[in-house]
Each structure stands twice: as structure tokens, then as C-alpha cells.
Design an enzyme around this catalytic site. Structure first.
Site, PDB file in Angstrom:
ATOM      1  CE  LYS A 191      -3.712   2.482   0.038  1.00  0.00           C
ATOM      2  NZ  LYS A 191      -4.759   2.454   1.071  1.00  0.00           N
ATOM      3  CE  LYS A 245      -3.619   7.488   7.605  1.00  0.00           C
ATOM      4  NZ  LYS A 245      -3.286   6.262   6.854  1.00  0.00           N
TER       5      LYS A 245
END
Length: 296
Positions: free
Chosen positions: A175, A243
Site C-alpha cells: 500500500k 501519513k
């Protein structure tokens, strides 16, 4: 009807449709939410709502966490009404958030020790956005042991295409790689749209044409209308990229990989968020760029 009982925490723009696909696949579904109204549609379709995460855990064999990140998950795990308080038998916790691989591994180690091995962790972050969640066409990147993944792969497979990529944390590594590509693509499209518009081109016609060449991508297909109409209404918040890209940089450093692009992308989305645009769709980079460089 499957015997595997599935719980879902995090019924937002991603979690609610994902839960709906799990329910439609025949799994007994259990849900909980801070806002009871978030469970209404799923309950009407056959799910069981619980007032607390503790109650949900007591009725689940697999729990999908579709929360923003690990701190939010820890909040759900802890306390007298937390998920851990309701664990009575073996349970696999599936982390569908985009989080740092090291953080997921640390959480798994902690939970294994605290529950005498009853709670196992699998990471399964997803890609495809709100559109993919609604259509059941998400790409699900799965990491964990063979035994743990075997228990959850059919469940997460109900939300799209799920692939086991390796040991725990592998899904998060994939991811992170995904987010680098997504951030780069959306930034490139935003910059191209600004240049084209200022040059007097019809942005929509140009993007249609680019979609038939090497510049074609799923992002171009899904977000084209946003660049044409300057529609950056909330979907996948731009601030989450901060993030995500930090996690990508952390993994790159751990593997000794140079990051000629990711550093710049992190700076872009950090500045976008600092400008007060972080809750809007990632395509808002278009307006951020335009504001940084006033025309003429």
C-alpha cells in the site's frame, strides 16, 4: 450461509460499503459505531448492531478494522467496553487502514502476548477509493501467516480482489508503494490541468485524449471530472497522504532505497494540508498549485 462471523468497526465512506459486500456474500455481519445511525442501512439489510466493540468481539471470528490508522484502532481495542474485553475465543483482527508496516507488526506482537495467542493480526489495506468500495472492486493487499490469511481471504475477497503478498506487514508495504504512485499521478494530473487551462485548452477534451494514450490510468478515469469542474469535494482526504507517504519513506529507508520522488510528494501534501485543504479530495492539489502561482 458461512459459519464465519464477521465484525466491522469503522463504518465511514469505505467501511460501510465494504461491510455491505461482506454481508451480501453471506457472512453473518456484526457492526458497531459511535453514531448508531451509521449502522441503520446495514441492519436493515440483515446485520446485527452492537452498542460496544466488546459486544461485537464476543460475536465475531474475524474483525475488519476500517479506521483511519492504528491510534484509532487502539482506542477501539482498549477499555472495559473495548474489543479486547470481549474476546472469548480465537479471533483474527484485519487491519484495513493504511499504516506503517512496523506499527502493524508491533501491534500483532503486543496482542499475541496480551491474549495468549487468541488474537491474530492480518494486514489488508485497500486501494480503489470510495468508488471501488461501493462497487466491490477494491484491490486488497494482504499480509500474514498462511493459516491466518486462509481464514480471512474469502471475507476480504468479498470487497474486491484480495491477494496474499507475504508475511505480516507485506500488505502495508504494497500500500505504501501504491500511495507513492497515486500521489505522483494525482499531482501530475493536477499540474497538467492547470497548465492546460491557463493555455486556453479545453481541459476535459484534453484529458479524454490523454486517456487513450500512455497517460491513461484509473485515477485519470475516476477523477477527470474533478479537474474539469474544480470539484474537490471530500472523498479520499488529501491529509491522509501525509501519513501514507511518511510510511512509504520509512520503508524506503529501511530497505536502503533512494527516494527521488516521494520526498517531494510528501512536501506537496504537507503544504496542501497546512493550507487548510487537507479534508478535501486529493485532486485539490490542482487549486493549491494554482494559488501558489497566480496567473500572469
Amino acid at each position: 450461509m458461512s459459519a464465519t462471523r464477521v465484525g466491522v468497526v469503522g463504518l465511514g465512506t469505505m467501511g460501510a460499503p465494504m461491510a455491505g459486500h461482506v454481508l451480501a456474500a453471506g457472512y453473518p455481519l456484526h457492526v458497531t459505531a459511535r453514531r448508531p445511525e451509521a449502522t441503520t442501512g446495514l441492519v436493515a439489510a440483515g446485520a446485527t448492531a452492537h452498542a460496544t466493540a466488546r459486544a461485537l468481539a464476543a460475536h465475531s471470528d474475524v474483525v475488519l478494522s476500517v479506521l483511519p490508522d492504528l491510534p484509532e484502532l487502539v482506542d477501539v481495542l482498549e477499555g472495559p467496553d473495548g474489543l479486547l474485553a470481549g474476546v472469548t475465543g480465537p479471533l483474527v483482527l484485519v487491519v484495513c487502514s493504511t499504516s506503517a508496516p512496523a506499527g502493524v507488526r508491533a501491534l500483532a506482537t503486543t496482542l499475541d502476548a496480551r491474549t495468549d495467542g487468541r488474537v491474530r493480526v492480518v494486514d489488508a489495506p485497500v486501494s480503489g477509493g470510495q468508488e471501488g468500495a461501493a462497487a466491490g472492486t477494491l484491490a486488497v493487499m494482504v499480509g500474514g501467516t498462511d493459516d491466518d490469511v486462509a481464514r480471512v481471504l474469502p471475507v476480504v475477497g468479498a470487497t474486491g480482489t484480495a491477494v496474499h503478498l507475504g508475511p505480516l506487514g507485506s500488505g502495508q508495504v504494497a500500500k505504501a508503494c501504491n500511495q507513492v504512485v497515486v500521489a505522483a499521478t494525482v499531482t501530475a494530473l493536477a499540474e497538467a490541468a492547470v497548465v492546460a487551462e491557463r493555455s486556453g485548452l479545453d481541459v476535459g477534451r484534453m484529458l479524454d485524449l490523454l486517456g487513450g494514450g500512455y497517460a491513461a490510468s484509473r485515477l485519470l478515469e475516476v477523477k477527470k471530472h474533478r479537474f474539469v469542474a474544480h470539484d474537490h469535494s471530500p472523498s479520499g482526504p488529501a491529509r491522509y497522504m501525509v501519513k501514507d507517504l511518511r510510511a512509504a519513506l520509512e520503508e524506503a529507508r529501511a530497505t536502503g532505497t533512494a527516494t527521488v520522488l516521494t520526498d517531494v510528494l510528501l512536501e506537496v501534501f504537507t503544504d496542501v494540508t497546512a493550507a487548510g485543504l487537507g479534508d478535501l479530495d486529493t485532486s485539490v492539489v490542482q487549486d493549491w498549485l494554482a494559488a501558489r502561482t497566480p496567473r500572469g
